[in-house]
Design a protein around this motif. Structure first.
Motif, mmCIF file in Angstrom:
data_model
loop_
_atom_site.group_PDB
_atom_site.id
_atom_site.type_symbol
_atom_site.label_atom_id
_atom_site.label_comp_id
_atom_site.label_asym_id
_atom_site.label_seq_id
_atom_site.Cartn_x
_atom_site.Cartn_y
_atom_site.Cartn_z
ATOM 1 N N ARG A 220 -30.849 59.159 41.156
ATOM 2 C CA ARG A 220 -31.319 58.687 42.464
ATOM 3 C C ARG A 220 -31.188 57.165 42.609
ATOM 4 O O ARG A 220 -31.734 56.589 43.561
ATOM 5 N N GLN A 256 -25.917 54.724 49.244
ATOM 6 C CA GLN A 256 -25.791 56.102 48.773
ATOM 7 C C GLN A 256 -26.444 56.210 47.400
ATOM 8 O O GLN A 256 -26.316 55.316 46.564
ATOM 9 N N ALA A 257 -27.127 57.332 47.148
ATOM 10 C CA ALA A 257 -27.633 57.615 45.809
ATOM 11 C C ALA A 257 -26.490 58.095 44.929
ATOM 12 O O ALA A 257 -25.571 58.786 45.391
ATOM 13 N N ASN A 258 -26.544 57.743 43.646
ATOM 14 C CA ASN A 258 -25.465 58.123 42.736
ATOM 15 C C ASN A 258 -25.212 59.628 42.737
ATOM 16 O O ASN A 258 -24.061 60.068 42.728
ATOM 17 N N ILE A 259 -26.271 60.431 42.743
ATOM 18 C CA ILE A 259 -26.089 61.875 42.693
ATOM 19 C C ILE A 259 -25.383 62.386 43.950
ATOM 20 O O ILE A 259 -24.607 63.358 43.893
ATOM 21 N N ASP A 260 -25.615 61.726 45.082
ATOM 22 C CA ASP A 260 -24.916 62.119 46.308
ATOM 23 C C ASP A 260 -23.435 61.765 46.234
ATOM 24 O O ASP A 260 -22.577 62.497 46.751
ATOM 25 N N ILE A 261 -23.133 60.628 45.589
ATOM 26 C CA ILE A 261 -21.736 60.254 45.357
ATOM 27 C C ILE A 261 -21.053 61.323 44.508
ATOM 28 O O ILE A 261 -19.922 61.749 44.792
ATOM 29 N N HIS A 263 -21.701 64.499 44.181
ATOM 30 C CA HIS A 263 -21.433 65.734 44.919
ATOM 31 C C HIS A 263 -20.375 65.531 46.011
ATOM 32 O O HIS A 263 -19.599 66.458 46.304
ATOM 33 N N LYS A 264 -20.316 64.340 46.582
ATOM 34 C CA LYS A 264 -19.263 64.050 47.562
ATOM 35 C C LYS A 264 -17.884 64.104 46.895
ATOM 36 O O LYS A 264 -16.938 64.702 47.426
ATOM 37 N N ASP A 317 -17.131 57.831 54.115
ATOM 38 C CA ASP A 317 -16.357 59.075 54.141
ATOM 39 C C ASP A 317 -14.858 58.815 54.171
ATOM 40 O O ASP A 317 -14.087 59.486 53.481
#
Length: 353
Positions: A220, A256-261, A263-264, A317
């Motif tokens: 996070r 952006q949170a690292n975990i979101d990066i 999953h992206k 994006d």
């Protein structure tokens, strides 16, 4: 006319050199020590181009720097050369003190001597632009306002401490000696030619190889992400119109949170290069967190927009899609940089967590 670029074979430096010659067309004298993250292959498209002069050398070598300044008479120095990976600074801080502190000191002294001997018109036009990082400002609380240029320095790693020291040297050489300096503090860069020790290229390279995707702690940690070509355009704007002695934050307006990066990137790879074994997210592996890991960085880049009209062209994006596609299109580059030393580093940093 010529500019001297230090570290111009590294990730951000090579992107800057390529963009500078494409957008401005002015000659670049490129000084790089070609440490593990420097790669002349990044600049292969400039082979035979007289506008690019490469010199293999160390910014701590005062004799060499003096010689290059005297021979090539640059109108500006753009200083990228730095050790930049927090994990490496934890394992071996000495290299960061030498390159980031001693190297910047050497460049400042060489530039001061050169600048002092210029004719008045050239002297007033000369600039020393120092490229730094938002990490010098420390860590932000979740609801705190983003870093402005007036935020106090609170570095928390050997890397950020070494960059903070270099920033202070640049400021002091302006206030004490009058050297016409500019400083830029950027957020996390991503894009082509990024050495795969940092989060985004490491994710792409590991995913394609079916290897674990390491995520520190809960993942996070929040960063502002800046597409590298936007960073390059911001530096060009500051060099062209920035006020002498001033600092300008360059950010992507993309927290952006690292975990979101993670999953992206996995989602883009699922779309662009699907794995028969299943979604790439299956490879996500949480590992022990980095010591003293800062929880959040965020850049307020309104000063740069207000004074010089700069804003990033890429959304996250659009930029991350371009980045993933670039790595898919350049497997030879990836294979070349994954040397034995690189594999040894991955084992040292991740397998013991």
């Amino acid at each position: 006319m010529t500019i001297l670029v230090t570290g111009g074979a590294g990730f951000i430096g090579s992107n800057f050199v390529l963009d500078w010659i494409a957008q401005v067309g002015e000659r670049v004298l490129n000084l790089d020590a070609l440490t593990y993250a420097g790669n002349l292959r990044n600049l292969a498209s400039l082979q035979g181009d007289e506008r690019h002069v490469f010199v293999h050398g160390d910014i701590c070598d005062r004799t060499l720097v003096d010689k290059l300044l005297a021979e090539h008479r640059p109108r500006a120095v753009v200083h990228f050369a730095a050790e930049s990976h927090v994990d490496r600074s934890i394992h071996g801080p000495g290299a960061f003190m030498r390159t980031n502190v001693e190297g910047t000191f050497t460049l400042l002294e060489a530039a001061r001597g050169y600048w002092g001997g210029l004719k008045e018109e050239d002297k007033s036009a000369f600039r020393f632009l120092h490229v730094s990082t938002d990490e010098v400002y420390g860590s932000l609380a979740p609801d705190a306002p983003a870093f402005t240029e007036d935020h106090p320095y609170e570095p928390n790693s050997p890397y950020s401490a070494s960059k903070a020291a270099s920033d202070h040297l640049v400021r002091a050489w302006h206030h004490t000696y009058g050297l016409p300096v500019l400083t830029t503090n950027c957020s996390n860069n991503y894009g082509p030619y990024h050495f795969p020790e940092k989060l985004i290229p490491l994710l792409i390279v590991n995913a394609l190889a079916g290897k674990p995707l390491p995520v520190y702690g809960d993942g996070r940690q929040i960063r502002d992400w800046l597409y590298v070509k936007d960073h390059c355009s911001g530096i060009r704007a500051v060099l062209a119109g920035g006020r002498v002695g001033q600092t300008y934050n360059i950010g992507g307006w993309n927290e952006q949170a690292n975990i979101d990066i993670v999953h992206k990137v996995c989602g883009l790879l699922d779309e662009l290069r699907p794995d028969p074994a299943g979604p790439y997210a299956r490879l996500v592996t949480h590992v022990a967190d980095r010591p003293g890991h800062d929880r959040r960085y965020a850049i307020d880049a309104r000063k740069l927009e207000r004074e010089l009209g700069w804003r990033p062209a890429e959304t996250f994006d659009s930029g991350i899609r371009k980045t993933v596609q670039w790595y898919l299109d350049h497997p030879d580059w990836v294979a070349e940089v994954q040397s034995g030393a690189y594999r040894d580093w991955l084992d040292r940093n991740y397998t013991t967590r």
